[in-house]
Design a protein around this motif. Structure first.
Motif, mmCIF file in Angstrom:
data_model
loop_
_atom_site.group_PDB
_atom_site.id
_atom_site.type_symbol
_atom_site.label_atom_id
_atom_site.label_comp_id
_atom_site.label_asym_id
_atom_site.label_seq_id
_atom_site.Cartn_x
_atom_site.Cartn_y
_atom_site.Cartn_z
ATOM 1 N N PRO A 103 0.815 -0.991 0.092
ATOM 2 C CA PRO A 103 -0.145 -0.019 0.173
ATOM 3 C C PRO A 103 0.791 1.096 -0.016
ATOM 4 O O PRO A 103 1.687 1.437 0.920
ATOM 5 C CB PRO A 103 -0.732 -0.215 1.179
ATOM 6 C CG PRO A 103 -0.493 -1.355 1.906
ATOM 7 C CD PRO A 103 0.648 -2.642 0.950
ATOM 8 N N ALA A 104 0.485 2.651 -0.593
ATOM 9 C CA ALA A 104 0.906 3.578 -0.898
ATOM 10 C C ALA A 104 1.350 3.974 0.711
ATOM 11 O O ALA A 104 2.272 5.135 0.935
ATOM 12 C CB ALA A 104 -0.101 4.713 -1.891
ATOM 13 N N SER A 105 0.339 4.200 1.758
ATOM 14 C CA SER A 105 0.339 4.378 2.774
ATOM 15 C C SER A 105 1.582 4.231 3.511
ATOM 16 O O SER A 105 2.344 4.793 4.473
ATOM 17 C CB SER A 105 -0.420 4.534 3.620
ATOM 18 O OG SER A 105 -1.023 2.898 3.787
ATOM 19 N N LEU A 106 2.490 3.167 2.687
ATOM 20 C CA LEU A 106 3.318 1.819 3.504
ATOM 21 C C LEU A 106 4.336 3.332 2.839
ATOM 22 O O LEU A 106 6.048 2.488 2.175
ATOM 23 C CB LEU A 106 3.603 0.655 3.662
ATOM 24 C CG LEU A 106 2.882 0.298 4.962
ATOM 25 C CD1 LEU A 106 2.378 -1.625 3.795
ATOM 26 C CD2 LEU A 106 3.262 -0.103 6.541
ATOM 27 N N SER A 107 4.882 4.827 3.056
ATOM 28 C CA SER A 107 6.372 4.962 2.652
ATOM 29 C C SER A 107 6.771 5.938 3.531
ATOM 30 O O SER A 107 5.398 6.380 5.121
ATOM 31 C CB SER A 107 5.853 6.085 2.331
ATOM 32 O OG SER A 107 4.239 6.981 1.764
ATOM 33 N N SER A 108 8.034 6.398 3.930
ATOM 34 C CA SER A 108 8.118 7.551 4.745
ATOM 35 C C SER A 108 8.102 7.198 6.166
ATOM 36 O O SER A 108 7.892 7.177 7.263
ATOM 37 C CB SER A 108 7.580 8.968 4.412
ATOM 38 O OG SER A 108 7.771 9.574 3.251
ATOM 39 N N ILE A 109 8.723 5.350 5.884
ATOM 40 C CA ILE A 109 8.790 4.894 7.535
ATOM 41 C C ILE A 109 10.140 4.799 8.429
ATOM 42 O O ILE A 109 11.144 5.354 7.590
ATOM 43 C CB ILE A 109 8.664 3.408 7.781
ATOM 44 C CG1 ILE A 109 7.636 2.963 5.720
ATOM 45 C CG2 ILE A 109 8.920 2.928 8.336
ATOM 46 C CD1 ILE A 109 6.049 3.029 6.858
ATOM 47 N N ASP A 110 10.073 5.479 9.162
ATOM 48 C CA ASP A 110 11.325 6.232 9.923
ATOM 49 C C ASP A 110 11.584 3.976 9.787
ATOM 50 O O ASP A 110 13.229 4.645 10.785
ATOM 51 C CB ASP A 110 11.368 6.457 11.224
ATOM 52 C CG ASP A 110 9.947 7.807 11.160
ATOM 53 O OD1 ASP A 110 11.584 8.908 10.483
ATOM 54 O OD2 ASP A 110 9.252 8.131 11.479
ATOM 55 N N VAL A 111 10.947 3.440 11.576
ATOM 56 C CA VAL A 111 12.067 2.085 11.706
ATOM 57 C C VAL A 111 11.230 1.054 10.992
ATOM 58 O O VAL A 111 9.683 1.013 11.587
ATOM 59 C CB VAL A 111 11.780 2.580 13.176
ATOM 60 C CG1 VAL A 111 12.472 0.953 13.742
ATOM 61 C CG2 VAL A 111 12.600 3.240 14.251
ATOM 62 N N VAL A 112 11.778 0.443 10.430
ATOM 63 C CA VAL A 112 11.301 -1.072 9.160
ATOM 64 C C VAL A 112 11.860 -2.221 11.077
ATOM 65 O O VAL A 112 13.280 -2.367 10.553
ATOM 66 C CB VAL A 112 11.749 -1.124 8.291
ATOM 67 C CG1 VAL A 112 11.490 -2.660 7.753
ATOM 68 C CG2 VAL A 112 11.062 -0.061 7.039
#
Ligand SMILES: C[S@@+](CC[C@H](N)C(=O)[O-])C[C@H]1O[C@@H](n2cnc3c(N)ncnc32)[C@H](O)[C@@H]1O
Length: 278
Positions: free
Chosen positions: A209-218
């Motif tokens: 999903p596009a909402s899973l972006s600009s993640i700080d910690v994966v």
């Protein structure tokens, strides 16, 4: 290994391995016939079938989508625990979150992604760590996303209900007492913590999903081990596109990026290892 000692043929084994690989990318190696027997025997019985061969036969009939899902669910390993391996959480507490608090002081937003989250202990561990150690973040926009392929484990994760042996693994007694309440022989996590985590179905080998972006910690732990090198490469490359340039990736204790990508740099701090985008 031949399947001669099992209740299914080599062709049945190949059909199961193909389905699992196509739907999840998990590689069922030729020596894993015992795993097929032990995991799929109960699925066959649940469906009123007397053998795995009959299960495979049913798979070939139209309308077998639900059965396919049951097979994938049964063939995935859902092993997890609260604060698994401890070190990544120590590092999150001592360095990563304090630094992110400085760096994100303007936006006041932090996004965590617990990938292949199984029954949710990893995501809930992050939520408790934040609430316990960084109370000032309660005014921030804290997003903890948790995803898995299996709708069955996600259903369980969303309830926040764990049995005694699950809460006995890795969860300090003080946190159990503070953030859980008893429900018969089970323990349910408090609504405050439960509401901090958003669970969704995401198959790592399908579109994210596009909402899973600009993640700080994966957190991408203990799942790459089940995939081929090419699949690992593709997933790591997709993670690189979704993680912030100054973000941080955690892999499982037996996983690394060697010979897979140069887009992440291995950083060891004390006994914790994380990967920084290059
Ligand atoms: C061993 S658990 C790891 C749980 C957690 N990350 C940890 O380290 O404790 C592996 C999880 O990966 C999930 N999984 C397997 N294949 C997947 C895929 N293609 N996409 C997303 N999740 C997958 C399984 O459903 C399972 O819950």
């Amino acid at each position: 290994m031949s399947t001669a000692t099992f209740s299914f043929s080599d062709a049945d084994f190949a059909a199961i391995a193909k389905l699992v690989s196509e739907r999840s990318a998990i590689v069922v190696e030729a020596n894993k016939a015992y795993l097929v027997e032990s995991r799929l025997g109960p699925v066959a019985r649940e469906n009123g079938l007397s053998s795995i061969s009959e299960l495979v036969e049913k798979l070939h009939r139209p309308g077998s989508r639900h059965l396919e899902e049951q097979i994938i669910d049964a063939m995935t390993t859902n092993e997890t625990s609260f604060y698994r391996d401890a070190y990544p959480f120590d590092l999150l507490k001592s360095k990563i979150i304090p630094e992110l608090i400085e760096k994100r002081s303007k936006t006041k937003r932090l996004t965590f992604w617990s990938n292949a989250c199984s029954s949710g202990q990893e995501a809930y561990s992050i939520a408790m760590l934040i609430r316990e150690t960084f109370p000032k973040l309660m005014d921030w926009d804290i997003r903890i996303r948790a995803t898995d392929l299996s709708s069955q484990v996600l259903e369980r994760a969303r309830t926040g209900i764990f049995n005694q042996s699950e809460v006995s693994r890795g969860l300090p007694m003080q946190l159990l007492m503070k953030y859980f309440h008893r429900q018969g022989v089970h323990w349910q996590i408090s609504d405050d913590i439960r509401k901090m985590v958003k669970f969704d179905t995401v198959n790592l080998i399908e579109r994210w999903p596009a909402s899973l972006s600009s993640i700080d910690v994966v957190f991408l732990r203990n799942v790459l081990i089940y995939f081929s090198p090419d699949t690992k490469r593709e997933i790591l490359s997709n993670v690189r596109q979704r993680i912030c340039d100054d973000g941080c990736l955690f892999l499982g204790g037996s996983e690394n990026t060697m010979n897979l990508t140069t887009e992440f740099r291995r950083v060891q701090i004390d006994r914790a290892v994380c990967y920084e985008p290059v």
